[in-house]
Structures are given as C-alpha cells and as structure tokens.
Design a protein around this motif. Structure first.
Motif, PDB file in Angstrom:
ATOM      1  N   GLY A  91       6.275  -0.961   5.294  1.00  0.00           N
ATOM      2  CA  GLY A  91       5.621   0.321   5.549  1.00  0.00           C
ATOM      3  C   GLY A  91       4.176   0.142   5.979  1.00  0.00           C
ATOM      4  N   ARG A 148       8.348   4.147   3.094  1.00  0.00           N
ATOM      5  CA  ARG A 148       7.651   4.813   1.983  1.00  0.00           C
ATOM      6  C   ARG A 148       8.637   5.599   1.117  1.00  0.00           C
ATOM      7  NH1 ARG A 148       3.763   1.679   3.022  1.00  0.00           N
ATOM      8  NH2 ARG A 148       2.076   2.315   4.388  1.00  0.00           N
ATOM      9  N   LYS A 173       7.095  -1.655   0.727  1.00  0.00           N
ATOM     10  CA  LYS A 173       5.637  -1.463   0.791  1.00  0.00           C
ATOM     11  C   LYS A 173       5.052  -2.312   1.906  1.00  0.00           C
ATOM     12  CE  LYS A 173       1.287  -1.110  -1.447  1.00  0.00           C
ATOM     13  NZ  LYS A 173       0.647  -0.933  -0.172  1.00  0.00           N
TER      14      LYS A 173
END
Length: 135
Positions: free
Chosen positions: A100, A121, A97
């Motif tokens: 990303g 992701r 996360k």
C-alpha cells in the motif's frame, strides 16, 4: 448476488472458532487485494517508465501471493491451527502495508497504483480486525 464466502462459511458443518462475519470479510478483502495487486503489477509492466516501477511490481506480486495463500488457509477449518492463521494474518498485514505504501507513492501518476493502494489498506484493516478477535 449473495456473498459466496459467507454462504460457504454458513454451510460448514462444525463450529468455527472465529467470528464468521469478520472471517468472511477478511477472506473477501484478501481475494480483492490479490486481484488488485496482480492487475497493478501487470499494468506497471505496461507503463513506459517500467524501470522506475520495479519495486512496485515486486511488492505487488509478493502481496498477491501472500494474500492468496492466506485466503486459502483461512477458508479451511478442519484441523484448524490458530497459530498458523495468526502468523499468516500478521504477515499479510505487513505485506499489505508495504505494498500500500509503495503503490501510494506512485498513485499521483498511475491510477492503477491508487486503486491497488486502497485495496491493500482495506485488506490490512480486515486482517488486523480478524486478528483482534483471535484468542
């Protein structure tokens, strides 16, 4: 070309307490993400504005290391410890996360960051999907 990850899981002689399809998907996503993050960090180092990409490079390398370690642990089943796998998957989802988000912030200027953000992701989703099946 057959999927090597699934082929190896199918040859394991004992039972595996995880959904093999979700496990294979997670291992593949982890390996893809590690490769994308490593390549993105390298591409960032070749950019003219490398100083502006320091956090991206660091995040890429951290994510790649965490993904690689998680894939390796998930590929071993003898003496399986669900607590270790669960902790690694949670850490990996967090790293993916973060990476990303960082790569997405540069995606409009750097195509390698866009590709990496997508891989992160997908890996985060695969980790969370596998986590949801663990008891």
């Amino acid at each position: 070309m057959p999927n090597t990850t699934m082929a190896m899981l199918e040859t394991y002689p004992k039972s595996i307490n995880l959904d093999r399809a979700k496990l294979a998907a997670a291992i593949d996503a982890l390996n893809d993400c590690a490769q994308a993050c490593t390549a993105c960090a390298d591409a960032c180092l070749s950019e003219d504005m490398v100083a502006e990409l320091t956090k991206c490079i660091r995040t890429d390398l951290d994510c790649a290391d965490i993904c690689t370690t998680t894939a390796r642990v998930l590929s071993r089943h003898t003496g399986y410890d669900a607590n270790i796998s669960r902790s690694l998957l949670e850490a990996c989802a967090t790293a993916c996360k973060s990476c990303g988000d960082e790569c997405a912030a540069h995606a409009d200027k750097h195509e390698h960051c866009r590709v990496c953000a997508e891989a992160c992701r997908a890996c985060e989703r695969a980790c969370r999907d596998l986590l949801a099946t663990m008891s």
